[in-house]
Design a protein around this motif. Structure first.
Motif, PDB file in Angstrom:
ATOM      1  N   ARG A 197      53.964  44.457  58.393  1.00  0.00           N
ATOM      2  CA  ARG A 197      54.384  43.853  59.655  1.00  0.00           C
ATOM      3  C   ARG A 197      55.824  44.276  59.919  1.00  0.00           C
ATOM      4  NH1 ARG A 197      53.302  37.726  59.941  1.00  0.00           N
ATOM      5  NH2 ARG A 197      51.218  38.558  59.955  1.00  0.00           N
ATOM      6  N   ARG A 198      56.091  44.674  61.129  1.00  0.00           N
ATOM      7  CA  ARG A 198      57.450  45.051  61.519  1.00  0.00           C
ATOM      8  C   ARG A 198      58.205  43.790  61.896  1.00  0.00           C
ATOM      9  NH1 ARG A 198      59.643  47.558  66.794  1.00  0.00           N
ATOM     10  NH2 ARG A 198      61.587  48.453  66.054  1.00  0.00           N
ATOM     11  N   GLN A 221      62.151  42.336  63.158  1.00  0.00           N
ATOM     12  CA  GLN A 221      63.437  42.715  63.734  1.00  0.00           C
ATOM     13  C   GLN A 221      64.492  41.737  63.245  1.00  0.00           C
ATOM     14  OE1 GLN A 221      63.365  45.409  65.916  1.00  0.00           O
ATOM     15  NE2 GLN A 221      65.579  45.485  65.948  1.00  0.00           N
ATOM     16  N   ALA A 257      65.453  47.382  62.187  1.00  0.00           N
ATOM     17  CA  ALA A 257      64.007  47.180  62.141  1.00  0.00           C
ATOM     18  C   ALA A 257      63.574  47.281  60.682  1.00  0.00           C
ATOM     19  CB  ALA A 257      63.288  48.220  62.983  1.00  0.00           C
ATOM     20  N   LEU A 302      60.345  46.594  57.624  1.00  0.00           N
ATOM     21  CA  LEU A 302      58.923  46.450  57.370  1.00  0.00           C
ATOM     22  C   LEU A 302      58.748  45.475  56.221  1.00  0.00           C
ATOM     23  CD1 LEU A 302      57.685  50.162  57.509  1.00  0.00           C
ATOM     24  CD2 LEU A 302      57.487  48.423  59.278  1.00  0.00           C
TER      25      LEU A 302
END
Length: 68
Positions: free
Chosen positions: A19-20, A22, A27, A29
């Motif tokens: 899932r990315r 922020q 950014a 992972l």
């Protein structure tokens, strides 16, 4: 996704969830990798067993399937 990891000591099948996220300007992972090698091998064994069973069931001559 499911994929293989190839290393010097062998190959393993894994299931990866990523899932990315922020965090400010960066950014990242985040995720999990789970070993599914045993499950993949079990599926392969069942597939081979099914194929052999179909071959034997469809044969009219036993020597056709298992020659001397």
């Amino acid at each position: 996704m499911e994929h293989r990891i190839v290393a010097k000591n062998g190959t393993r099948w894994v299931h990866t969830i990523v899932r990315r996220s922020q965090q400010g300007p960066k950014a990242l992972l985040n995720g999990t990798i789970r070993d599914i090698n045993d499950r993949k091998l079990a599926v392969l064994r069942l597939t081979v067993e099914h194929g052999v069973t179909q071959l034997v069931a469809g044969a009219t001559d036993p020597n056709e399937v298992m020659p001397e």
